[in-house]
Every structure is written in structure tokens, then in C-alpha cells.
Design an enzyme around this catalytic site. Structure first.
Site, short mmCIF file in Angstrom:
data_model
loop_
_atom_site.label_atom_id
_atom_site.label_comp_id
_atom_site.label_asym_id
_atom_site.label_seq_id
_atom_site.Cartn_x
_atom_site.Cartn_y
_atom_site.Cartn_z
N GLY A 15 1.20 -1.85 -0.20
CA GLY A 15 -0.24 -0.14 -0.16
C GLY A 15 0.85 1.00 -0.18
N ARG A 68 -15.00 -16.05 -9.89
CA ARG A 68 -14.44 -14.42 -9.98
C ARG A 68 -15.53 -14.20 -9.29
NH1 ARG A 68 -9.58 -12.75 -11.70
NH2 ARG A 68 -9.34 -14.55 -13.00
N LEU A 96 -10.00 -8.18 -12.86
CA LEU A 96 -11.95 -7.39 -12.34
C LEU A 96 -12.09 -8.01 -13.95
CD1 LEU A 96 -12.01 -4.23 -11.01
CD2 LEU A 96 -12.13 -6.87 -9.72
N ASN A 110 -6.02 2.21 -12.62
CA ASN A 110 -5.11 1.50 -12.11
C ASN A 110 -3.87 2.42 -12.39
OD1 ASN A 110 -4.07 -0.93 -11.05
ND2 ASN A 110 -3.49 -1.56 -13.41
N HIS A 112 -0.11 0.60 -13.61
CA HIS A 112 0.92 -0.10 -13.79
C HIS A 112 2.03 0.02 -14.16
CE1 HIS A 112 1.79 -4.38 -15.35
NE2 HIS A 112 2.91 -3.66 -16.98
N THR A 144 -10.33 -1.01 -18.39
CA THR A 144 -10.81 -1.33 -19.75
C THR A 144 -11.07 -3.75 -19.26
OG1 THR A 144 -10.13 -1.91 -21.52
CG2 THR A 144 -11.23 -0.21 -20.69
N LEU A 147 -6.51 -6.45 -20.07
CA LEU A 147 -5.61 -6.63 -18.96
C LEU A 147 -4.36 -5.47 -19.27
CD1 LEU A 147 -4.81 -7.33 -16.36
CD2 LEU A 147 -3.41 -9.18 -17.46
C1 GRF Z 1 3.06 -0.39 -7.59
O1 GRF Z 1 4.23 -1.06 -7.74
C2 GRF Z 1 1.86 -0.30 -9.10
O2 GRF Z 1 2.77 -0.23 -10.31
C3 GRF Z 1 1.63 -1.93 -9.01
O3 GRF Z 1 1.63 -2.46 -7.88
C4 GRF Z 1 2.70 -2.13 -7.34
C5 GRF Z 1 1.75 -1.67 -5.39
O4 GRF Z 1 2.46 -0.94 -4.77
N1 GRF Z 1 -0.12 -1.98 -9.69
P1 GRF Z 1 2.07 -1.12 -2.98
O5 GRF Z 1 1.23 -1.74 -2.64
O6 GRF Z 1 1.37 0.74 -3.80
O7 GRF Z 1 2.92 -0.47 -2.71
#
Ligand code: GRF
Length: 222
Positions: A15, A68, A96, A110, A112, A144, A147
């Protein structure tokens, strides 16, 4: 005063991105109402961060569901208690279902850890190093059914350092995530950025290219 955008943050792990949202709101730099933090993992440290910040938390363990779809329905039902306007996926390690994405279409973000469309999927940092890339970074995008494939909003990019390890690179990428994710979410919360017709709209104009911010080796925006 305009109503603030009610936001749910979905996590599975440490987090650190959640913490960046908490800190940005506390500092007055981000105008979102953080309504609830939901995890699929009861041991996620992010839940501790949320409680320490006085936020509501919820945990729905995916292992308790046979499919799921049934897990996603339970998540949607739980989220309904807060009726969020915006969902922030911050290290939420569940894919999801189409039904869930449709229910919140255009309202799920999200982040990524790659310069999408390059390197969707897992292990991005090692794959970037193995390929000898000069640049790496992270992308904030709308979610969307595809993925890591939804319309992109904002990318932070940084130079790869010769000889660094995947974990060193990950640390540097995460430091820029903590800057770009709250910023992009703030734009969506205030309506400047929207997802319509499968595209990103920024200040009323459709675009297929994200805004790109470049960072130096120390993680400072150039
Ligand atoms: C992040 O690096 C993000 O890019 C990926 O998951 C990681 C989450 O890290 N989707 P955190 O739990 O916010 O430290």
C-alpha cells in the site's frame, strides 16, 4: 462547495501508493474524499496504513469465493455501502470480471509499472532489464476488460541505470508512481480527465497518447 469525489482504494499488499494518496489528501494537494480501502488480503499492510489514517476498511477474501464473478459481486456489494464515484486500483492483485468493469466503466483507474503498451503483465522490471531498455516507468490508465490495456492518462518515465537490479529499479519506479498516481486521479476527480468512447479525454479533447512526465535519476520531475 462542490461535493468531493468519493473514492475507494483497492489494495492487496503493502500500500505505498495508498499512502501517497493519504499523504496528498492530508497535505491539501489532492481533493478526493477517501471513503474506504478494500483489500482481498486480510494481511495487507495497506489496511494498517488505512486504519492509521482513520479511513474505513473492508476485506473480502477471494479464497472464500468459488468464482471470479461471485467474488466481484461481493466486492461491488460491499463498495455500495459507500457508493464511490471512483475506484483506485493500487496493487490490487485480482483481475476484475467484465461485469464489474462494466458497472464502474470509466470510473476505475489502475497504475501499471511499465510504459504501456510495452510490458503488460507481471515481472516488468526484470523484463525491462533483460531487454536492455533505456527507459522504464509507470502508467496510470482507465481499466477496461483488456488487462493493462485501457486508455492511458499519464506516464512517468525514468532512465534505466546500467547494472541496477530489478528491485532497485522497482524502488525508483514506485517513487515516481507516488507522484503521478495521485495527480492523475485528481484530474479524474475534478472531471478534467474522462474516459468516453474507449478513449481518454483531457480538457475536452480526445487523445490516444498519455501525458508523459520525465523524471531524473533521483526521482525528481524534470
Ligand atoms: C505498484 O508498483 C503498482 O505499479 C502495481 O502494484 C504495485 C503496488 O505497490 N500495480 P503498493 O502496494 O502500492 O506499494
Amino acid at each position: 462547495m462542490a461535493t468531493r469525489c468519493k473514492t475507494a482504494i483497492l489494495i492487496s499488499g503493502s500500500g505505498t501508493n495508498l499512502q501517497a494518496f493519504i499523504d496528498a489528501v492530508a497535505a491539501g494537494n489532492l481533493d478526493l474524499e477517501l471513503s474506504v480501502v478494500l483489500s482481498n488480503n486480510p494481511d495487507a499492510y495497506g489496511l494498517v496504513r488505512a486504519r492509521n489514517a482513520g479511513l474505513a476498511t473492508a476485506c473480502i477474501e477471494h479464497g472464500h469465493f468459488s468464482s471470479r464473478d461471485s467474488f466481484d459481486r461481493a466486492v461491488a456489494l460491499k463498495l455500495n455501502e459507500w457508493r464511490p464515484d471512483l475506484l483506485i486500483l493500487a496493487g490490487f492483485m485480482r483481475i476484475l470480471s467484465a461485469g464489474f468493469v462494466d458497472r464502474y466503466r470509466g470510473r476505475i483507474l489502475n497504475i501499471h509499472p511499465a510504459l504501456l503498451p510495452a510490458y503488460p503483465g507481471l515481472d516488468t522490471h526484470q523484463r525491462v532489464l533483460d531487454a536492455g531498455e533505456k527507459w522504464h516507468g509507470s502508467t496510470v490508465h482507465f481499466v477496461t476488460e483488456e488487462l493493462d490495456g485501457g486508455p492511458r492518462i499519464l506516464q512517468g518515465r525514468l532512465p534505466v541505470v546500467a547494472g541496477e537490479s530489478a528491485s532497485q529499479l522497482q524502488t525508483r519506479v514506485q517513487a515516481i508512481e507516488h507522484q503521478i498516481y495521485p495527480e492523475a486521479a485528481g484530474w479524474v476527480g475534478e472531471g478534467r480527465v474522462q474516459c468516453r468512447d474507449g478513449r481518454t479525454w483531457i480538457d475536452g479533447s480526445a487523445t490516444d497518447d498519455p501525458i508523459v512526465q520525465t523524471f531524473d535519476l533521483s526521482g525528481n520531475r524534470l
